[in-house]
Design a protein around this motif. Sequence first.
Motif, PDB file in Angstrom:
ATOM      1  N   TRP A  92       9.276   8.308   2.141  1.00  0.00           N
ATOM      2  CA  TRP A  92      10.331   8.363   3.147  1.00  0.00           C
ATOM      3  C   TRP A  92      10.087   9.449   4.190  1.00  0.00           C
ATOM      4  N   SER A  93       9.670  10.639   3.727  1.00  0.00           N
ATOM      5  CA  SER A  93       9.465  11.728   4.684  1.00  0.00           C
ATOM      6  C   SER A  93       8.203  12.514   4.346  1.00  0.00           C
ATOM      7  N   ASP A  94       7.289  12.574   5.275  1.00  0.00           N
ATOM      8  CA  ASP A  94       6.063  13.360   5.073  1.00  0.00           C
ATOM      9  C   ASP A  94       6.394  14.838   4.916  1.00  0.00           C
ATOM     10  N   LYS A  95       7.416  15.258   5.665  1.00  0.00           N
ATOM     11  CA  LYS A  95       7.795  16.669   5.617  1.00  0.00           C
ATOM     12  C   LYS A  95       8.283  17.024   4.208  1.00  0.00           C
ATOM     13  N   LEU A  96       9.162  16.161   3.648  1.00  0.00           N
ATOM     14  CA  LEU A  96       9.668  16.442   2.296  1.00  0.00           C
ATOM     15  C   LEU A  96       8.528  16.388   1.277  1.00  0.00           C
ATOM     16  N   SER A  97       7.598  15.473   1.475  1.00  0.00           N
ATOM     17  CA  SER A  97       6.443  15.424   0.565  1.00  0.00           C
ATOM     18  C   SER A  97       5.714  16.762   0.578  1.00  0.00           C
ATOM     19  N   ALA A  98       5.511  17.294   1.802  1.00  0.00           N
ATOM     20  CA  ALA A  98       4.777  18.556   1.919  1.00  0.00           C
ATOM     21  C   ALA A  98       5.569  19.711   1.309  1.00  0.00           C
ATOM     22  N   ILE A  99       6.886  19.741   1.589  1.00  0.00           N
ATOM     23  CA  ILE A  99       7.714  20.808   1.006  1.00  0.00           C
ATOM     24  C   ILE A  99       7.655  20.724  -0.524  1.00  0.00           C
ATOM     25  N   HIS A 100       7.741  19.495  -1.012  1.00  0.00           N
ATOM     26  CA  HIS A 100       7.678  19.289  -2.466  1.00  0.00           C
ATOM     27  C   HIS A 100       6.366  19.845  -3.017  1.00  0.00           C
ATOM     28  N   PHE A 101       5.260  19.472  -2.381  1.00  0.00           N
ATOM     29  CA  PHE A 101       3.967  19.906  -2.913  1.00  0.00           C
ATOM     30  C   PHE A 101       3.832  21.427  -2.882  1.00  0.00           C
ATOM     31  N   TRP A 102       4.040  22.016  -1.718  1.00  0.00           N
ATOM     32  CA  TRP A 102       3.810  23.466  -1.612  1.00  0.00           C
ATOM     33  C   TRP A 102       4.862  24.246  -2.383  1.00  0.00           C
ATOM     34  N   GLY A 103       6.093  23.727  -2.390  1.00  0.00           N
ATOM     35  CA  GLY A 103       7.155  24.377  -3.166  1.00  0.00           C
ATOM     36  C   GLY A 103       6.810  24.420  -4.649  1.00  0.00           C
ATOM     37  N   TRP A 104       6.288  23.306  -5.151  1.00  0.00           N
ATOM     38  CA  TRP A 104       5.955  23.240  -6.584  1.00  0.00           C
ATOM     39  C   TRP A 104       4.814  24.200  -6.911  1.00  0.00           C
ATOM     40  N   ILE A 132      13.638  31.772  -9.773  1.00  0.00           N
ATOM     41  CA  ILE A 132      12.693  30.652  -9.854  1.00  0.00           C
ATOM     42  C   ILE A 132      13.426  29.394 -10.315  1.00  0.00           C
ATOM     43  N   ASP A 133      14.405  29.577 -11.209  1.00  0.00           N
ATOM     44  CA  ASP A 133      15.213  28.427 -11.632  1.00  0.00           C
ATOM     45  C   ASP A 133      15.881  27.764 -10.432  1.00  0.00           C
ATOM     46  N   ILE A 134      16.391  28.608  -9.528  1.00  0.00           N
ATOM     47  CA  ILE A 134      17.063  28.060  -8.338  1.00  0.00           C
ATOM     48  C   ILE A 134      16.041  27.336  -7.456  1.00  0.00           C
ATOM     49  N   LEU A 135      14.868  27.949  -7.313  1.00  0.00           N
ATOM     50  CA  LEU A 135      13.814  27.327  -6.510  1.00  0.00           C
ATOM     51  C   LEU A 135      13.403  25.974  -7.100  1.00  0.00           C
ATOM     52  N   ILE A 136      13.297  25.921  -8.432  1.00  0.00           N
ATOM     53  CA  ILE A 136      12.949  24.645  -9.086  1.00  0.00           C
ATOM     54  C   ILE A 136      13.999  23.587  -8.747  1.00  0.00           C
ATOM     55  N   THR A 137      15.270  24.001  -8.826  1.00  0.00           N
ATOM     56  CA  THR A 137      16.355  23.056  -8.532  1.00  0.00           C
ATOM     57  C   THR A 137      16.219  22.522  -7.105  1.00  0.00           C
ATOM     58  N   LEU A 138      15.971  23.430  -6.151  1.00  0.00           N
ATOM     59  CA  LEU A 138      15.870  23.009  -4.745  1.00  0.00           C
ATOM     60  C   LEU A 138      14.707  22.039  -4.538  1.00  0.00           C
ATOM     61  N   ILE A 139      13.556  22.385  -5.115  1.00  0.00           N
ATOM     62  CA  ILE A 139      12.378  21.535  -4.923  1.00  0.00           C
ATOM     63  C   ILE A 139      12.576  20.184  -5.620  1.00  0.00           C
ATOM     64  N   TRP A 140      13.263  20.221  -6.755  1.00  0.00           N
ATOM     65  CA  TRP A 140      13.534  18.964  -7.471  1.00  0.00           C
ATOM     66  C   TRP A 140      14.446  18.069  -6.626  1.00  0.00           C
ATOM     67  N   THR A 172      17.670  12.996 -15.272  1.00  0.00           N
ATOM     68  CA  THR A 172      17.833  13.700 -16.538  1.00  0.00           C
ATOM     69  C   THR A 172      17.247  15.108 -16.480  1.00  0.00           C
ATOM     70  N   VAL A 173      16.071  15.234 -15.863  1.00  0.00           N
ATOM     71  CA  VAL A 173      15.479  16.569 -15.750  1.00  0.00           C
ATOM     72  C   VAL A 173      16.399  17.479 -14.945  1.00  0.00           C
ATOM     73  N   ALA A 174      17.004  16.931 -13.891  1.00  0.00           N
ATOM     74  CA  ALA A 174      17.944  17.731 -13.093  1.00  0.00           C
ATOM     75  C   ALA A 174      19.078  18.235 -13.980  1.00  0.00           C
ATOM     76  N   MET A 175      19.655  17.336 -14.766  1.00  0.00           N
ATOM     77  CA  MET A 175      20.774  17.710 -15.630  1.00  0.00           C
ATOM     78  C   MET A 175      20.345  18.753 -16.675  1.00  0.00           C
ATOM     79  N   LEU A 176      19.225  18.514 -17.326  1.00  0.00           N
ATOM     80  CA  LEU A 176      18.768  19.422 -18.382  1.00  0.00           C
ATOM     81  C   LEU A 176      18.485  20.811 -17.823  1.00  0.00           C
ATOM     82  N   HIS A 177      17.775  20.842 -16.712  1.00  0.00           N
ATOM     83  CA  HIS A 177      17.377  22.126 -16.132  1.00  0.00           C
ATOM     84  C   HIS A 177      18.609  22.933 -15.729  1.00  0.00           C
ATOM     85  N   ILE A 178      19.557  22.279 -15.094  1.00  0.00           N
ATOM     86  CA  ILE A 178      20.729  23.025 -14.618  1.00  0.00           C
ATOM     87  C   ILE A 178      21.561  23.524 -15.797  1.00  0.00           C
ATOM     88  N   VAL A 179      21.842  22.645 -16.755  1.00  0.00           N
ATOM     89  CA  VAL A 179      22.718  23.047 -17.863  1.00  0.00           C
ATOM     90  C   VAL A 179      22.076  24.170 -18.691  1.00  0.00           C
TER      91      VAL A 179
END
Lengths: 721, 53
Positions: A92-104, A132-140, A172-179
Amino acid sequence: MENQQIEKFFYDNKIVKQFAIATALWSAVGMTVGLLIALQLVFPVLNFNVAETTYGRLRPLHTNAVIFAFVGNGIFMGVYYSLQRLLKSRMWSDKLSAIHFWGWQLIIVLAALTLVLGFTTGKEYAELEWPIDILITLIWVVFGINLFGTILTRRERHLYVAIWFYIGTWITVAMLHIVNSIELPVSMLKSYSFYAGVQDALVQWWYGHNAVAFFLTTPYLGIMYYFIPKAANRPVYSYRLSIIHFWALIFIYIWAGPHHLLYTSLPDWAQSLGTVFSIMLIAPSWGGMINGLLTLRGAWDKVREDVVLKFMVVAVTAYGMATFEGPMLSLKNVNAISHYTDWTIAHVHVGALGWNGFLTFGVLYWLIPRMWRTSLYSQKWASWHFWIGTLGILLYAIPMYWAGWMQSSMWKEFTPEGQLQYQFLDTVKFMRPFYAVRSVGGMLYLAGAILMVVNLWKTAKQGDFLPEEEAQAPALAKKVVLKGKEHWHRIIERKPITMLVLALVMVAIGGLIEMIPTFMIKENIPTIANVKPYTPLELLGRDLYVREGCYTCHSQMVRPFRSETERYGEYSKSGEFVYDHPFQWGSKRTGPDLAREGTDKLRRMNSWHYNHMMDPSSISAGSIMPAYPWMFKNEIDLASLKAKMEAMVTLGVPYTQDEVNHGSELAMKQANTIYEDLKKDEKNLLLGEEGLQNNHEIIAMIAYLQRLGTDIMIPTNEPVK
Amino acid sequence: MKFRTYLETIEDVSIYPMISLFLFAAVFAFVLYSTFRLRKSDIEEKSNLPLEQ
């Protein structure tokens, strides 16, 4: 449909390439650290007497690197390649793909740095601190937007089964990570788990188990459902089976977490629930395995020649073995033997090396030549990789199964007179040759992976990378012309958001029904009047225990077996852990349990602990514990004490305002008592360069160790060992 | 923020595992039944999706 215009578009191969390179590189890093810690258990000198390279800090680095860096990038590589093609649509978005990759990648680097520097929450596979937990949430979330953006703008009406697995994984990963990551920050890099003791354990293993389920399994099943048909050039064996096993798998998996806590202080009904659902898991897991293997029906001749299929067949077989073994280990009578031993380590490595590793290798060998429009540089090397890797898995798993069984038998062995036959240290010494062979297995596996990296590098070099792959497909019609009554599953397949919500409902039910009663009902965690909060110095000592990753080798949970109560003392009660943010029950006993370390039965002199932490093997000949010389240099962090105690008060620990205000004085008062006691014995102490001081970290550590398990014990006035 | 607000009792806590088992059985039966009612042509179309490009 005929009158629809054909659209021309391009698949984004660049993002797949980036994730593929990251997968290959992090695999080497994660496995190298794994090899180092395996060798540390054979040759403790490899801890190098440096804080950053001790086992307790590197083991979390290994697990996090392999799970989130190697397999994580592997997931994204597989998803970004298959999703675009299955939906006939560019991401859908090249920009989000790039943010996802470099963020991870940024997360991985931050994780590696903070873990070796000792910033950890002390919860297995969730060790990363809150920023880092917050960063993981954002990138996810970025990944999620890109995923759903692509699904919603697709050119293919049907969502192939692989995509359901991706959707289930994401939510599910979103739910597990946050809780599981709900924690109260104390400073930029220190926080305390919101939950305590039994509740923390339940949430943690609900997370930990489902990290295996929804990070290491469901996305890889999705990848399997795309790449095995691709590699074998034939459709999946049974699409019906894939539907049934998808829904059954996500529904059942989420309940099985408590099998990590059998015979602990977790309420019995929750343990039984975990066991029952774990046994039921065999069915959907094997549904997936059978579906994967039978896809190759009639194509077995190809498996003989095609290295990609070889890797995939062994991967799916390893998945089948691990998912049969898992439920068996969830039976209480088997778990009584296996838990806390290296059997568990063997089990997870069949999954990690066999299933995740080999499937990733198979996909890489398939993908790289295609994206670089060439053929694999060396089939022979790839074949070598396959055999070295397989041998590596065997040499890893077999000694560890054997060792785990022997370890447990030795822990439980009594003499005819009714005494324990073996000291704990005897079992540690016994393990050494097994650990050595395991290291050889790991070394072979790593060598194979490096051979692959070189092979793929050469393949890429001889090829010509295609960053934008042209494709054509008609746009998706806005309205569907229905022929007769429609099946419900077809409807939800067309509506990915409905699918998302249904998947969330499925997995949330399991978590809620398990957790709410444990959180809400008083009788589940009987309070014990004697159990008091840690003193300020003990609290600081506990933070050091967490920082050094002591839980990676020592449990704090005496199970109600004679062999354990004889060795360690009274079995652990849930009410003893109400102030433990986070809980530190651990999951393996490379060293002995420490739950009752401070009680009369086990209590040792302060000077023993002092010397033991300075040089374990000089006190216990044959010990493989690292030395902690920096604790004899670093000063106790009194500056952080007030904020820490205030955080504890916020979490419900009943410190008085007076205690909080005078925390440092109270801590130093207790430190001085220990210091005076050590001073008496100074000539026998193994002193560091700075000599004996009342404000060294070791003093706080001793205070904490001497406190462990004492709350509910009545002093017997036995002489101290 | 504190876990002091426990509900004092919920009668028969063992009802929770039972609820879960029944929930699962119901969902599973529904998925099983409906999956076998899928049209064969549909199934074939979908299972060929990875092989299309």
